[in-house]
Design a protein around this motif. Structure first.
Motif, PDB file in Angstrom:
ATOM      1  N   CYS A 167      63.230 -15.070  40.213  1.00 33.10           N
ATOM      2  CA  CYS A 167      63.466 -15.825  41.455  1.00 33.10           C
ATOM      3  C   CYS A 167      64.940 -16.182  41.630  1.00 33.10           C
ATOM      4  N   HIS A 199      66.278 -15.432  26.794  1.00 32.55           N
ATOM      5  CA  HIS A 199      64.822 -15.591  26.843  1.00 32.55           C
ATOM      6  C   HIS A 199      64.231 -15.403  25.453  1.00 32.55           C
ATOM      7  N   GLU A 234      53.597 -11.377  37.237  1.00 37.30           N
ATOM      8  CA  GLU A 234      54.193 -11.794  35.962  1.00 37.30           C
ATOM      9  C   GLU A 234      53.544 -13.096  35.508  1.00 37.30           C
ATOM     10  N   VAL A 287      59.370 -15.429  35.556  1.00 34.90           N
ATOM     11  CA  VAL A 287      59.232 -15.647  36.993  1.00 34.90           C
ATOM     12  C   VAL A 287      60.446 -16.403  37.517  1.00 34.90           C
ATOM     13  N   LEU A 288      60.858 -17.434  36.793  1.00 32.72           N
ATOM     14  CA  LEU A 288      62.033 -18.217  37.191  1.00 32.72           C
ATOM     15  C   LEU A 288      63.287 -17.353  37.179  1.00 32.72           C
ATOM     16  N   LYS A 293      52.941 -15.399  40.048  1.00 25.81           N
ATOM     17  CA  LYS A 293      52.791 -15.867  38.668  1.00 25.81           C
ATOM     18  C   LYS A 293      51.306 -15.977  38.398  1.00 25.81           C
ATOM     19  N   GLN A 294      50.763 -14.985  37.725  1.00 28.88           N
ATOM     20  CA  GLN A 294      49.315 -14.918  37.574  1.00 28.88           C
ATOM     21  C   GLN A 294      48.944 -13.989  36.428  1.00 28.88           C
ATOM     22  N   ASP A 340      54.496 -14.856  32.613  1.00 28.27           N
ATOM     23  CA  ASP A 340      55.459 -15.726  31.925  1.00 28.27           C
ATOM     24  C   ASP A 340      56.283 -16.514  32.948  1.00 28.27           C
ATOM     25  N   LYS A 341      56.128 -17.833  32.949  1.00 33.43           N
ATOM     26  CA  LYS A 341      56.830 -18.667  33.930  1.00 33.43           C
ATOM     27  C   LYS A 341      58.343 -18.584  33.780  1.00 33.43           C
ATOM     28  N   ASP A 342      58.834 -18.363  32.557  1.00 35.69           N
ATOM     29  CA  ASP A 342      60.278 -18.247  32.352  1.00 35.69           C
ATOM     30  C   ASP A 342      60.830 -16.987  33.009  1.00 35.69           C
TER      31      ASP A 342
END
Length: 266
Positions: A78, A11, A68, A74-75, A91-92, A70-72
């Protein structure tokens, strides 16, 4: 604060989000022991990162809600097999999150914890004031210099406008310091872990909170000025003396109680 293009677990650390990740297992265990998560708690974590706290805390509760941006990350969460199904990820931007919703649907006050990004820590704890009637307690990792202000007493160099406002609304307890080597990448400053509890029965009585905020702001705007000067638009010297407040003192010498007394006598 961080090295350029620092990569951790594949990351790319985002400096603009104030990202640094807790990696010290002793600190992690200490935090969990202090929070003492219970099965039916409504727990919300801010900034889970790679799940250093998320994974162990989720083992204690029915559900864990995490926020969280940061979309990265979050991924990553998940797709992480160690993240159990009772973890609900949002994601917010935490500054637009409706915390009272969870208090209302579960009919109990929420508990909040997290390693707060340095760049929004002050704004965030001020944001929580609007949810004060829905919060049971909060546990945050924050930059030490901010915590020093939050827990300061009158006459201390760290005593400031933020101190007065936060101590009006909350009881704040310093728990322990956490040094930069406990994070990756290592920030240039040390952190502190704190417990914050909303005052259920406010010991300070203020008739008008807007006037209170105005008085505090005015007094600290020129913090080296004596009250006879910094508050001259509101009180005469005789007014201050009648309130048993020394007009030759400065804002940094005035207790939260006395600021309340000042605002109630406008």
């Amino acid at each position: 604060m961080f090295m350029n293009n620092f990569i951790y677990k594949g990351h790319i650390v985002k400096k603009y989000l104030g990202q640094c990740f807790l990696i010290d297992n002793k600190v992690i265990k200490n935090i969990i022991d202090i929070i003492n998560p219970l099965y039916d708690d409504v727990l919300i974590e801010i900034g889970p990162g790679f799940g250093a706290l998320t994974i162990p805390v989720s083992n204690f509760v029915r559900k864990l809600f995490v926020i969280e941006l940061d979309k990265d990350l979050v991924l990553y969460l998940c797709n992480n097999k160690l993240i159990s199904s009772n973890v609900v990820i949002f994601k917010q931007n935490v500054m637009s999150f409706n915390f009272c919703y969870f208090s209302l649907i579960y009919n109990k006050n929420i508990r909040i914890f997290g390693n707060l990004p340095y760049n929004i820590s002050v704004s965030l704890i001020i944001y929580f004031i609007r949810y004060i009637n829905h919060i049971k307690d909060m546990y945050f990792m924050m930059q030490k210099e901010v915590v020093d202000k939050l827990i300061s007493l009158p006459g201390n160099k760290n005593y400031c406008r933020l101190t007065v406002i936060m101590q009006y609304y909350y009881e704040i307890f310093f728990l322990f310091n956490v040094y930069s080597k406990s994070f990756i990448p290592s920030p240039r400053i040390d952190s502190s872990f704190v417990k914050i509890i909303p005052r259920s029965k406010n010991i300070y009585k203020v008739n008008n909170i807007k006037l209170f905020n105005l008085i505090v702001k005015s007094a600290f705007m020129f913090r080296r000025k004596m009250l006879r000067n910094s508050l001259s638009n509101f009180f005469t010297v005789n007014d201050l003396i009648k309130l048993n407040i020394n007009p030759d003192l400065r804002a940094e010498n005035i207790s939260v109680y006395d600021f309340c007394k000042l605002s109630n006598n406008l």
